[in-house]
Design an enzyme around this catalytic site. Structure first.
Site, PDB file in Angstrom:
ATOM      1  N   ASP A 189       0.888  -0.999   0.082  1.00 54.76           N
ATOM      2  CA  ASP A 189      -0.023  -0.226  -0.015  1.00 54.76           C
ATOM      3  C   ASP A 189       0.884   1.149  -0.041  1.00 54.76           C
ATOM      4  OD1 ASP A 189      -2.077  -1.594   0.188  1.00 54.76           O
ATOM      5  OD2 ASP A 189      -2.223  -1.314   2.606  1.00 54.76           O
TER       6      ASP A 189
HETATM    7  N1  URA Z   1      -1.380  -5.657   4.110  1.00 53.59           N
HETATM    8  C1  URA Z   1      -1.745  -4.374   3.936  1.00 53.59           C
HETATM    9  O1  URA Z   1      -2.612  -4.218   4.719  1.00 53.59           O
HETATM   10  N2  URA Z   1      -1.004  -3.721   3.496  1.00 53.59           N
HETATM   11  C2  URA Z   1       0.289  -3.803   2.660  1.00 53.59           C
HETATM   12  O2  URA Z   1       0.891  -3.103   1.961  1.00 53.59           O
HETATM   13  C3  URA Z   1       0.505  -5.265   2.756  1.00 53.59           C
HETATM   14  C4  URA Z   1      -0.120  -6.236   3.459  1.00 53.59           C
END
Ligand code: URA
Length: 241
Positions: free
Chosen positions: A104
């Site tokens: 993310d």
């Molecule tokens: N889980 C999440 O919530 N975000 C990420 O970036 C990776 C795994």
């Protein structure tokens, strides 16, 4: 047929401007003859292109590990946001690298890139279930019941069922989480489902690979040995995951 300068930089000889200098210096030959024209069309399947007398075999395989900072989206291009591609040093810009999976925008830590399509597919295929380890700072404190719920396979708020995962409380508001699938916002949604919204998330490990001491925003190439270990990552690594 492709341009000689493009072929040279895709083969790892350097950036377009470095390649121009190599050509100018007479260090490149095509079928044994020095070639200085960057725009010369070559057919690497049929012609022998050499740098300092060494044949170039085409685009070399590269796997890079980046310690992704927050604020960059995992995409090869984006109209509005800064992308992780901007963090790659110039010498890697012409190697057709793609991010392996996704972090993310606000998540930090281990993100791989490769130009090896087969390896990319293998690592992002849901069937491979490569274990990924995250460090999270979050509201509340994880309990033994939370860990048990993770081990059973959590039901998210929207009804999505998760595979069994490991939640290790590290102290007040801190946990280590190991998952072997990559649903959208997976860890954040899992923690939210147990009433512990995530404030900071970092991926520390993927299969056998550890982020280690790589500085935030820095990247490094994996060795052939590390790539082999990645390729051999087994489905559903124990214990219990
Ligand atoms: N889980 C999440 O919530 N975000 C990420 O970036 C990776 C795994």
């Amino acid at each position: 047929m492709e341009r000689l300068d493009k072929f040279l930089s895709a083969s790892g000889a350097g950036t377009r401007s470095q390649v121009k200098e190599l050509l100018k210096a007479g260090r490149v030959t095509v079928d044994g003859t020095v070639e200085r024209d960057p725009g010369r069309k070559v057919d690497p399947e049929r012609q022998s292109v050499c740098l300092d007398g060494e044949p170039l075999g085409g685009r070399r395989r590269v796997v890079l590990m980046l310690n992704k900072p927050a604020g960059f989206v995992t995409a090869t291009s984006d109209a509005r946001e800064r992308t992780v591609m901007e963090l790659l040093p110039p010498e890697y810009k012409h190697l057709d690298l793609n991010p392996v999976g996704r972090l993310d925008k606000e998540t930090e830590g281990l993100l791989l890139f490769t130009n090896d399509g087969a390896l990319l597919h293998r690592l992002i295929s849901p069937r491979q279930e490569v274990p990924k380890v995250y460090y999270a700072r979050h509201e509340g404190t994880a309990s033994r019941e939370d860990a048990e719920a993770f081990a059973q396979g959590l039901l998210l708020r929207d009804g999505t069922k998760c595979l069994p995962a490991i939640l290790e409380p590290l102290g007040p508001g801190e946990s280590r989480i190991t998952v072997r699938e990559g649903k959208y916002h997976q860890v954040r949604r899992m923690m939210a489902a147990r009433g512990m919204p995530v404030e900071y998330l970092q991926r520390q490990r993927e299969g056998a690979l550890e982020l280690g001491t790589l500085a935030l925003g820095a990247c490094r190439e994996l060795s052939e040995e590390e790539i082999r270990a990645l390729e051999q990552t087994q489905v559903g690594i124990s214990p219990g995951i």
